[in-house]
Design a protein around this motif. Sequence first.
Motif, PDB file in Angstrom:
ATOM      1  N   GLN A   9       3.874   9.724  -0.816  1.00  0.00           N
ATOM      2  CA  GLN A   9       5.051   8.859  -0.770  1.00  0.00           C
ATOM      3  C   GLN A   9       5.598   8.666  -2.188  1.00  0.00           C
ATOM      4  O   GLN A   9       4.852   8.492  -3.136  1.00  0.00           O
ATOM      5  N   THR A  10       6.933   8.730  -2.337  1.00  0.00           N
ATOM      6  CA  THR A  10       7.577   8.532  -3.624  1.00  0.00           C
ATOM      7  C   THR A  10       7.939   7.064  -3.778  1.00  0.00           C
ATOM      8  O   THR A  10       8.476   6.443  -2.866  1.00  0.00           O
ATOM      9  N   ILE A  11       7.657   6.528  -4.957  1.00  0.00           N
ATOM     10  CA  ILE A  11       7.949   5.125  -5.221  1.00  0.00           C
ATOM     11  C   ILE A  11       9.091   5.068  -6.228  1.00  0.00           C
ATOM     12  O   ILE A  11       9.050   5.715  -7.265  1.00  0.00           O
ATOM     13  N   GLN A  40       0.841  -1.194   0.000  1.00  0.00           N
ATOM     14  CA  GLN A  40       0.000   0.000   0.000  1.00  0.00           C
ATOM     15  C   GLN A  40       0.881   1.251   0.000  1.00  0.00           C
ATOM     16  O   GLN A  40       1.904   1.306   0.669  1.00  0.00           O
ATOM     17  N   VAL A  41       0.497   2.233  -0.776  1.00  0.00           N
ATOM     18  CA  VAL A  41       1.247   3.472  -0.888  1.00  0.00           C
ATOM     19  C   VAL A  41       0.500   4.555  -0.136  1.00  0.00           C
ATOM     20  O   VAL A  41      -0.707   4.739  -0.307  1.00  0.00           O
ATOM     21  N   LYS A  42       1.239   5.270   0.714  1.00  0.00           N
ATOM     22  CA  LYS A  42       0.642   6.371   1.462  1.00  0.00           C
ATOM     23  C   LYS A  42       0.671   7.631   0.608  1.00  0.00           C
ATOM     24  O   LYS A  42       1.513   7.771  -0.279  1.00  0.00           O
TER      25      LYS A  42
END
Length: 82
Positions: free
Chosen positions: A70-72, A65-67
Motif C-alpha cells: 500500500q502507498t502512503i 495499519q498499513v497493508k
Amino acid sequence: MGSFSIWHWLIVLIIVLLVFGTKKLRGLGSDLGGAVKGFKDGIKDATAEDQAADSTAQPTPPPPQVKEGQTIEGEVREKTRS
C-alpha cells in the motif's frame, strides 16, 4: 613557577581593589548576581511551562495499519512548540 602562594593572591587582590575601587566591584558583583538570578528564574519558568504543556496535550491516536504494497501519501512537517 608552580602554583601561586596566598601572598601572591593577596597582592593581586590589592592591585584589583586599587585599580577598580570597591564601589565599582560591588556594582559588578550585584549585576552579576542579578543576571544569574534572572537566568535561574527563566529556566524555572520554562520548565514549568513545558510541564503544563505536557499535561494538557491530547494523546495522539495510534497510526492506521498499513497493508503490504500500500502507498502512503502525506507531508512531513517540523514539530513546532507552542
